[in-house]
Design a protein around this motif. Structure first.
Motif, mmCIF file in Angstrom:
data_model
loop_
_atom_site.group_PDB
_atom_site.id
_atom_site.type_symbol
_atom_site.label_atom_id
_atom_site.label_comp_id
_atom_site.label_asym_id
_atom_site.label_seq_id
_atom_site.Cartn_x
_atom_site.Cartn_y
_atom_site.Cartn_z
ATOM 1 N N SER A 196 0.838 -1.199 0.000
ATOM 2 C CA SER A 196 0.000 0.000 0.000
ATOM 3 C C SER A 196 0.871 1.247 0.000
ATOM 4 C CB SER A 196 -0.891 0.015 1.243
ATOM 5 O OG SER A 196 -1.508 1.276 1.383
ATOM 6 N N GLU A 197 0.463 2.248 -0.759
ATOM 7 C CA GLU A 197 1.205 3.509 -0.776
ATOM 8 C C GLU A 197 0.673 4.488 0.255
ATOM 9 O OE1 GLU A 197 1.826 5.002 -4.711
ATOM 10 O OE2 GLU A 197 3.168 3.293 -5.053
ATOM 11 N N VAL A 198 -0.368 4.089 0.989
ATOM 12 C CA VAL A 198 -0.981 4.991 1.958
ATOM 13 C C VAL A 198 -0.106 5.112 3.205
ATOM 14 C CG1 VAL A 198 -2.934 5.292 3.530
ATOM 15 C CG2 VAL A 198 -3.328 4.508 1.186
ATOM 16 N N CYS A 199 0.178 6.370 3.592
ATOM 17 C CA CYS A 199 0.843 6.635 4.869
ATOM 18 C C CYS A 199 -0.240 6.985 5.879
ATOM 19 C CB CYS A 199 1.834 7.780 4.742
ATOM 20 S SG CYS A 199 2.448 8.339 6.347
ATOM 21 N N THR A 200 -0.336 6.191 6.943
ATOM 22 C CA THR A 200 -1.405 6.394 7.925
ATOM 23 C C THR A 200 -1.294 7.746 8.636
ATOM 24 O OG1 THR A 200 -0.017 5.020 9.355
ATOM 25 C CG2 THR A 200 -1.959 3.995 8.391
ATOM 26 N N CYS A 201 -0.082 8.242 8.772
ATOM 27 C CA CYS A 201 0.107 9.527 9.463
ATOM 28 C C CYS A 201 -0.347 10.688 8.579
ATOM 29 C CB CYS A 201 1.569 9.658 9.871
ATOM 30 S SG CYS A 201 1.901 11.008 10.995
ATOM 31 N N CYS A 202 -0.220 10.526 7.257
ATOM 32 C CA CYS A 202 -0.651 11.566 6.305
ATOM 33 C C CYS A 202 -2.146 11.496 6.020
ATOM 34 C CB CYS A 202 0.059 11.391 4.968
ATOM 35 S SG CYS A 202 1.802 11.772 4.938
ATOM 36 N N ASP A 203 -2.714 10.294 6.086
ATOM 37 C CA ASP A 203 -4.071 10.057 5.579
ATOM 38 C C ASP A 203 -5.040 9.868 6.742
ATOM 39 O OD1 ASP A 203 -6.423 9.059 4.436
ATOM 40 O OD2 ASP A 203 -5.319 8.055 2.828
ATOM 41 N N SER A 204 -5.901 10.859 6.973
ATOM 42 C CA SER A 204 -6.765 10.847 8.151
ATOM 43 C C SER A 204 -7.911 9.842 8.062
ATOM 44 C CB SER A 204 -7.330 12.244 8.395
ATOM 45 O OG SER A 204 -8.046 12.668 7.265
ATOM 46 N N ARG A 205 -8.007 9.083 6.977
ATOM 47 C CA ARG A 205 -9.010 8.013 6.915
ATOM 48 C C ARG A 205 -8.613 6.828 7.807
ATOM 49 N NH1 ARG A 205 -9.087 6.514 0.785
ATOM 50 N NH2 ARG A 205 -6.865 6.820 1.169
ATOM 51 N N TYR A 206 -7.351 6.847 8.255
ATOM 52 C CA TYR A 206 -6.840 5.734 9.065
ATOM 53 C C TYR A 206 -6.409 6.234 10.431
ATOM 54 C CZ TYR A 206 -6.872 3.426 4.596
ATOM 55 O OH TYR A 206 -7.293 2.913 3.410
ATOM 56 N N PHE A 207 -6.473 5.358 11.420
ATOM 57 C CA PHE A 207 -5.940 5.689 12.736
ATOM 58 C C PHE A 207 -4.418 5.765 12.650
ATOM 59 C CE2 PHE A 207 -9.901 3.270 13.846
ATOM 60 C CZ PHE A 207 -10.584 4.324 14.427
ATOM 61 N N SER A 208 -3.847 6.745 13.336
ATOM 62 C CA SER A 208 -2.384 6.873 13.380
ATOM 63 C C SER A 208 -1.965 7.230 14.798
ATOM 64 C CB SER A 208 -1.907 7.962 12.419
ATOM 65 O OG SER A 208 -0.537 8.270 12.669
ATOM 66 N N TYR A 209 -1.219 6.374 15.403
ATOM 67 C CA TYR A 209 -0.712 6.641 16.753
ATOM 68 C C TYR A 209 0.253 7.828 16.729
ATOM 69 C CZ TYR A 209 1.669 6.087 21.172
ATOM 70 O OH TYR A 209 2.211 6.325 22.412
ATOM 71 N N ARG A 210 1.087 7.873 15.710
ATOM 72 C CA ARG A 210 2.060 8.962 15.623
ATOM 73 C C ARG A 210 1.366 10.326 15.511
ATOM 74 N NH1 ARG A 210 7.734 9.867 14.703
ATOM 75 N NH2 ARG A 210 7.834 7.724 15.454
ATOM 76 N N ARG A 211 0.297 10.374 14.742
ATOM 77 C CA ARG A 211 -0.399 11.642 14.530
ATOM 78 C C ARG A 211 -1.269 12.025 15.725
ATOM 79 N NH1 ARG A 211 -3.696 10.320 10.201
ATOM 80 N NH2 ARG A 211 -5.280 9.814 11.729
ATOM 81 N N ASP A 212 -1.984 11.051 16.315
ATOM 82 C CA ASP A 212 -3.042 11.370 17.287
ATOM 83 C C ASP A 212 -2.798 10.861 18.701
ATOM 84 O OD1 ASP A 212 -4.524 12.646 15.300
ATOM 85 O OD2 ASP A 212 -5.453 10.765 14.681
ATOM 86 N N LYS A 213 -1.805 9.984 18.891
ATOM 87 C CA LYS A 213 -1.504 9.390 20.208
ATOM 88 C C LYS A 213 -2.692 8.629 20.812
ATOM 89 C CE LYS A 213 2.835 10.443 20.556
ATOM 90 N NZ LYS A 213 2.990 10.611 19.107
ATOM 91 N N ILE A 214 -3.726 9.321 21.277
ATOM 92 C CA ILE A 214 -4.911 8.604 21.775
ATOM 93 C C ILE A 214 -5.839 8.393 20.589
ATOM 94 C CG2 ILE A 214 -6.890 8.653 23.343
ATOM 95 C CD1 ILE A 214 -5.196 10.540 25.117
ATOM 96 N N THR A 215 -5.918 7.145 20.147
ATOM 97 C CA THR A 215 -6.677 6.868 18.929
ATOM 98 C C THR A 215 -7.043 5.392 18.872
ATOM 99 O OG1 THR A 215 -6.676 7.249 16.533
ATOM 100 C CG2 THR A 215 -4.660 6.360 17.465
ATOM 101 N N GLY A 216 -7.756 4.995 17.816
ATOM 102 C CA GLY A 216 -8.197 3.612 17.678
ATOM 103 C C GLY A 216 -7.220 2.765 16.888
ATOM 104 N N ARG A 217 -7.689 1.581 16.522
ATOM 105 C CA ARG A 217 -6.897 0.664 15.702
ATOM 106 C C ARG A 217 -7.751 0.194 14.536
ATOM 107 N NH1 ARG A 217 -3.945 2.732 18.564
ATOM 108 N NH2 ARG A 217 -2.322 1.919 19.927
ATOM 109 N N PHE A 218 -7.166 0.178 13.328
ATOM 110 C CA PHE A 218 -7.841 -0.462 12.206
ATOM 111 C C PHE A 218 -7.181 -1.829 12.004
ATOM 112 C CE2 PHE A 218 -4.880 0.087 8.607
ATOM 113 C CZ PHE A 218 -4.047 1.091 9.064
ATOM 114 N N ALA A 219 -7.613 -2.565 11.006
ATOM 115 C CA ALA A 219 -7.114 -3.942 10.903
ATOM 116 C C ALA A 219 -6.940 -4.390 9.465
ATOM 117 C CB ALA A 219 -8.064 -4.902 11.615
ATOM 118 N N GLY A 220 -5.997 -5.299 9.292
ATOM 119 C CA GLY A 220 -5.904 -6.114 8.096
ATOM 120 C C GLY A 220 -6.560 -7.445 8.424
#
Ligand SMILES: [Zn+2]
Length: 224
Positions: A196-220
């Protein structure tokens, strides 16, 4: 076989976990997480959906019944109707599929897991348990933090020097290419590895610990 990577939409959790948070360990309301997992299970149409208690290790568990609640960072199975899930919020969710031997796997590879070679070890476990041949194995690496955002301290670059970008005196790791190179070195074919070319920290459609610290988890997720 079906596989997918979830995003943060169409669940029931409230901020800062809105809305399809699948992680029970992040202080979200447990009932909401359970409902979110049921939503995902219904979408997949499977009888069992197995999550791991992930610890940034290299233990691999073979799933037989789907009732297991393993503490590990990779799972494999050849049983139909059991979906295997790997939770992330920046780490790489890796999915494995061996069509010939009717087998699947998942692995959780962050920086520590990458150093421990959990991705390669999962592929080897499939070879040992199911007879999987590396040249026939298909792999998906899902949305994860990429070198645009994954700044680390110098101490965290040890063992990953070949996958380091230095920008303005700062260190950025490329874990996707570290895992890709490791898979190629094992004999897995480039055409069978999807990254995947998606960076979770750049793309707010995904949870990112680095970006938000308190956040959820997505899954494969993958199931036979
Ligand atoms: Zn980024």
């Amino acid at each position: 076989m079906q596989h997918l990577f979830t995003n943060r939409f169409e669940g029931v959790s409230e901020a800062p976990f809105e809305s399809l948070n699948l992680g029970l360990h992040v202080n979200d309301t447990a009932l909401h997480v359970t409902q979110n997992r049921e939503i995902l299970k219904a979408k997949l149409g499977v009888s069992q959906l197995v999550f791991m208690d992930q610890v940034h290790g290299d233990t691999i568990t073979q799933i037989h019944s789907g009732d297991e609640m393993p503490t590990c960072d990779a799972m494999i199975t050849d049983v139909s109707g059991i979906a295997l899930a790997v939770m992330v919020a920046d780490c790489i969710p890796i999915l494995y599929y061996d069509e010939r031997h009717h087998a699947i796997g998942v692995a959780h590879a962050g920086r520590v897991g990458t150093l421990l070679q959990v991705g390669q070890k999962c592929a080897r476990a499939m070879a040992e348990s199911f007879g999987t041949r590396m040249e026939e194995l298909t792999i998906w690496m899902g949305p994860s933090i990429r070198s645009c955002c994954y700044e680390v301290g110098i101490e965290a670059t040890q063992g990953l020097e070949s996958f380091l970008h230095v920008k303005s005196g700062k260190y950025f790791l490329d874990l996707q290419n570290a895992n890709l190179k490791a898979f190629l070195d094992m004999g897995i074919k480039r055409k069978n590895i999807m990254v995947s070319e998606v960076c979770t920290c750049c793309d707010s459609r995904y949870f990112s610990y680095r970006r938000d610290k308190i956040t959820g988890r997505f899954a494969g997720v993958i199931a036979l």
